[in-house]
Design a protein around this motif. Structure first.
Motif, PDB file in Angstrom:
ATOM      1  N   ALA A 187       0.837  -1.204   0.000  1.00  0.00           N
ATOM      2  CA  ALA A 187       0.000   0.000   0.000  1.00  0.00           C
ATOM      3  C   ALA A 187       0.870   1.252   0.000  1.00  0.00           C
ATOM      4  O   ALA A 187       1.919   1.311   0.641  1.00  0.00           O
ATOM      5  CB  ALA A 187      -0.918   0.005   1.214  1.00  0.00           C
ATOM      6  N   LEU A 202       1.515   5.534   0.453  1.00  0.00           N
ATOM      7  CA  LEU A 202       1.174   6.523   1.471  1.00  0.00           C
ATOM      8  C   LEU A 202      -0.226   7.069   1.233  1.00  0.00           C
ATOM      9  O   LEU A 202      -0.989   7.290   2.186  1.00  0.00           O
ATOM     10  CB  LEU A 202       2.201   7.660   1.449  1.00  0.00           C
ATOM     11  CG  LEU A 202       1.947   8.833   2.407  1.00  0.00           C
ATOM     12  CD1 LEU A 202       1.929   8.354   3.858  1.00  0.00           C
ATOM     13  CD2 LEU A 202       3.003   9.914   2.214  1.00  0.00           C
ATOM     14  N   ASP A 219      -2.737   5.497  -0.131  1.00  0.00           N
ATOM     15  CA  ASP A 219      -3.705   4.483   0.305  1.00  0.00           C
ATOM     16  C   ASP A 219      -3.902   4.542   1.818  1.00  0.00           C
ATOM     17  O   ASP A 219      -5.023   4.439   2.326  1.00  0.00           O
ATOM     18  CB  ASP A 219      -3.225   3.080  -0.096  1.00  0.00           C
ATOM     19  CG  ASP A 219      -3.222   2.868  -1.600  1.00  0.00           C
ATOM     20  OD1 ASP A 219      -4.027   3.525  -2.285  1.00  0.00           O
ATOM     21  OD2 ASP A 219      -2.404   2.071  -2.076  1.00  0.00           O
ATOM     22  N   HIS A 220      -2.795   4.691   2.539  1.00  0.00           N
ATOM     23  CA  HIS A 220      -2.885   4.776   3.996  1.00  0.00           C
ATOM     24  C   HIS A 220      -3.624   6.047   4.434  1.00  0.00           C
ATOM     25  O   HIS A 220      -4.356   6.025   5.432  1.00  0.00           O
ATOM     26  CB  HIS A 220      -1.485   4.763   4.610  1.00  0.00           C
ATOM     27  CG  HIS A 220      -0.800   3.430   4.534  1.00  0.00           C
ATOM     28  ND1 HIS A 220      -1.456   2.236   4.751  1.00  0.00           N
ATOM     29  CD2 HIS A 220       0.498   3.105   4.272  1.00  0.00           C
ATOM     30  CE1 HIS A 220      -0.614   1.230   4.635  1.00  0.00           C
ATOM     31  NE2 HIS A 220       0.581   1.727   4.342  1.00  0.00           N
ATOM     32  N   GLN A 221      -3.435   7.143   3.690  1.00  0.00           N
ATOM     33  CA  GLN A 221      -4.146   8.385   4.020  1.00  0.00           C
ATOM     34  C   GLN A 221      -5.653   8.177   3.892  1.00  0.00           C
ATOM     35  O   GLN A 221      -6.429   8.618   4.742  1.00  0.00           O
ATOM     36  CB  GLN A 221      -3.702   9.518   3.097  1.00  0.00           C
ATOM     37  CG  GLN A 221      -2.331  10.066   3.398  1.00  0.00           C
ATOM     38  CD  GLN A 221      -1.924  11.126   2.392  1.00  0.00           C
ATOM     39  OE1 GLN A 221      -1.316  10.847   1.381  1.00  0.00           O
ATOM     40  NE2 GLN A 221      -2.270  12.351   2.674  1.00  0.00           N
ATOM     41  N   ARG A 265      -7.305   5.371   4.140  1.00  0.00           N
ATOM     42  CA  ARG A 265      -7.746   4.504   5.242  1.00  0.00           C
ATOM     43  C   ARG A 265      -7.864   5.298   6.534  1.00  0.00           C
ATOM     44  O   ARG A 265      -8.819   5.118   7.305  1.00  0.00           O
ATOM     45  CB  ARG A 265      -6.769   3.348   5.418  1.00  0.00           C
ATOM     46  CG  ARG A 265      -6.765   2.318   4.299  1.00  0.00           C
ATOM     47  CD  ARG A 265      -5.785   1.209   4.604  1.00  0.00           C
ATOM     48  NE  ARG A 265      -6.151   0.511   5.845  1.00  0.00           N
ATOM     49  CZ  ARG A 265      -5.274  -0.075   6.646  1.00  0.00           C
ATOM     50  NH1 ARG A 265      -3.985  -0.061   6.366  1.00  0.00           N
ATOM     51  NH2 ARG A 265      -5.687  -0.698   7.740  1.00  0.00           N
ATOM     52  N   MET A 266      -6.874   6.167   6.793  1.00  0.00           N
ATOM     53  CA  MET A 266      -6.899   6.965   8.016  1.00  0.00           C
ATOM     54  C   MET A 266      -8.113   7.888   8.046  1.00  0.00           C
ATOM     55  O   MET A 266      -8.829   7.977   9.064  1.00  0.00           O
ATOM     56  CB  MET A 266      -5.616   7.793   8.110  1.00  0.00           C
ATOM     57  CG  MET A 266      -5.549   8.698   9.328  1.00  0.00           C
ATOM     58  SD  MET A 266      -5.207   7.794  10.851  1.00  0.00           S
ATOM     59  CE  MET A 266      -3.440   7.442  10.614  1.00  0.00           C
ATOM     60  N   LEU A 276      -5.685   0.289  12.552  1.00  0.00           N
ATOM     61  CA  LEU A 276      -5.358   0.230  11.130  1.00  0.00           C
ATOM     62  C   LEU A 276      -4.384  -0.901  10.795  1.00  0.00           C
ATOM     63  O   LEU A 276      -4.047  -1.094   9.625  1.00  0.00           O
ATOM     64  CB  LEU A 276      -4.752   1.564  10.680  1.00  0.00           C
ATOM     65  CG  LEU A 276      -5.700   2.753  10.688  1.00  0.00           C
ATOM     66  CD1 LEU A 276      -4.926   4.059  10.516  1.00  0.00           C
ATOM     67  CD2 LEU A 276      -6.744   2.613   9.581  1.00  0.00           C
ATOM     68  N   MET A 279      -1.212  -1.035  11.426  1.00  0.00           N
ATOM     69  CA  MET A 279      -0.039  -0.383  10.856  1.00  0.00           C
ATOM     70  C   MET A 279       0.978  -0.141  11.961  1.00  0.00           C
ATOM     71  O   MET A 279       0.632  -0.120  13.144  1.00  0.00           O
ATOM     72  CB  MET A 279      -0.423   0.970  10.219  1.00  0.00           C
ATOM     73  CG  MET A 279      -1.294   0.846   8.978  1.00  0.00           C
ATOM     74  SD  MET A 279      -2.061   2.436   8.513  1.00  0.00           S
ATOM     75  CE  MET A 279      -0.615   3.511   8.430  1.00  0.00           C
ATOM     76  N   SER A 332       4.512   4.232  10.477  1.00  0.00           N
ATOM     77  CA  SER A 332       3.645   4.465   9.316  1.00  0.00           C
ATOM     78  C   SER A 332       2.499   5.406   9.678  1.00  0.00           C
ATOM     79  O   SER A 332       2.134   6.285   8.896  1.00  0.00           O
ATOM     80  CB  SER A 332       3.092   3.137   8.795  1.00  0.00           C
ATOM     81  OG  SER A 332       4.122   2.322   8.291  1.00  0.00           O
ATOM     82  N   VAL A 333       1.933   5.212  10.874  1.00  0.00           N
ATOM     83  CA  VAL A 333       0.865   6.095  11.334  1.00  0.00           C
ATOM     84  C   VAL A 333       1.365   7.536  11.419  1.00  0.00           C
ATOM     85  O   VAL A 333       0.691   8.479  10.995  1.00  0.00           O
ATOM     86  CB  VAL A 333       0.322   5.638  12.699  1.00  0.00           C
ATOM     87  CG1 VAL A 333      -0.548   6.729  13.341  1.00  0.00           C
ATOM     88  CG2 VAL A 333      -0.484   4.361  12.540  1.00  0.00           C
ATOM     89  N   VAL A 336       1.649   9.081   7.976  1.00  0.00           N
ATOM     90  CA  VAL A 336       0.331   9.424   7.434  1.00  0.00           C
ATOM     91  C   VAL A 336      -0.194  10.695   8.085  1.00  0.00           C
ATOM     92  O   VAL A 336      -0.711  11.599   7.408  1.00  0.00           O
ATOM     93  CB  VAL A 336      -0.662   8.260   7.644  1.00  0.00           C
ATOM     94  CG1 VAL A 336      -2.071   8.692   7.248  1.00  0.00           C
ATOM     95  CG2 VAL A 336      -0.240   7.055   6.820  1.00  0.00           C
TER      96      VAL A 336
END
Length: 230
Positions: free
Chosen positions: A2, A4, A6-8, A10-11, A36, A38, A42-43, A46
């Motif tokens: 995934a 960055l 994609d993680h944004q 999700r967040m 998440l 993660m 990574s958190v 994001v």
């Protein structure tokens, strides 16, 4: 793997699902990492990215808070990250023209006597500054913002504000000298047409104004090409 971005996504979805509202503190980094699935690193990455976009705000010694989507911040982010060159200026101008001409008929219907008087005051200020050989980019920005104020469209206003942030930084030499009175007059005739109650004429004059700026930008680009060493 995934990205960055994609993680944004999700967040942001998680925060919305949790019911976090603008002004509310965010869950802690360990809580977010657990929900998440993660790592805390990574958190943190994001959250820093969302902070750069203005969606999250950080305060020293306090937990991060939800800021929510701010069109003005989003627009400024666009304006600050584009390269300052003629191609980008022309692209920004084309986007401004497309947006403003598309929204102008609806904006015309919201025009009030108060706003019309303010628009006339701005064109008078432009003319006065032009006669003194001074530029009037601030008045120009206020003029275009005032045209669409009645729509109360925060996203439109934010995007246009971002365009102006970029345009004013990158185009300081576009309107100078002999161009100033001409440019001021092009704004005045737009107000003239609005005062007559003719939306088609006003829209046509708005278009003429944009084409005039585009022609000057193209001319400057040609001059730069001729002046560049070969």
């Amino acid at each position: 793997m995934a990205s960055l971005e994609d993680h944004q996504v999700r967040m942001v979805r998680l925060l919305r699902d949790l019911g976090v509202q603008p002004g509310d503190p965010l869950p802690t980094e360990p809580q977010l990492a657990l929900k998440l699935n993660m790592s805390r690193q990574s958190v943190r990455e994001v959250l820093c990215a969302l902070q750069a976009l203005g969606f999250v705000e950080a305060r020293q010694g306090a937990r991060r808070r939800m800021r929510g989507f701010d069109p003005a911040v989003f627009g400024q982010h666009i304006g600050m990250t584009l390269p300052y060159d003629h191609d980008s200026l022309l692209e920004i101008l084309e986007m401004r023209q497309a947006l403003e001409t598309q929204f102008f008929p609806a904006a015309f219907q919201t025009m009030s006597a108060r706003r019309l008087k303010q628009l006339r005051g701005l064109t008078d200020a432009m003319r006065a500054r032009a006669e003194e050989g001074k530029t009037f980019l601030d008045e120009d920005e206020q003029f275009h913002a005032m045209l669409y104020e009645g729509l109360e469209n925060r996203t439109l206003s934010g995007i246009l504000s971002g365009f102006w942030h970029f345009f004013k930084t990158a185009s300081s030499t576009i309107t100078t000298g002999k161009d100033l009175p001409h440019t001021a007059a092009l704004h005045a005739v737009i107000v003239d047409a609005i005062e007559t109650g003719d939306p088609q004429l006003a829209a046509h004059r708005l278009d003429i104004h944009f084409f005039d700026v585009r022609n000057r930008l193209a001319h400057l680009a040609e001059q730069d090409i001729k002046a560049s060493p070969r």
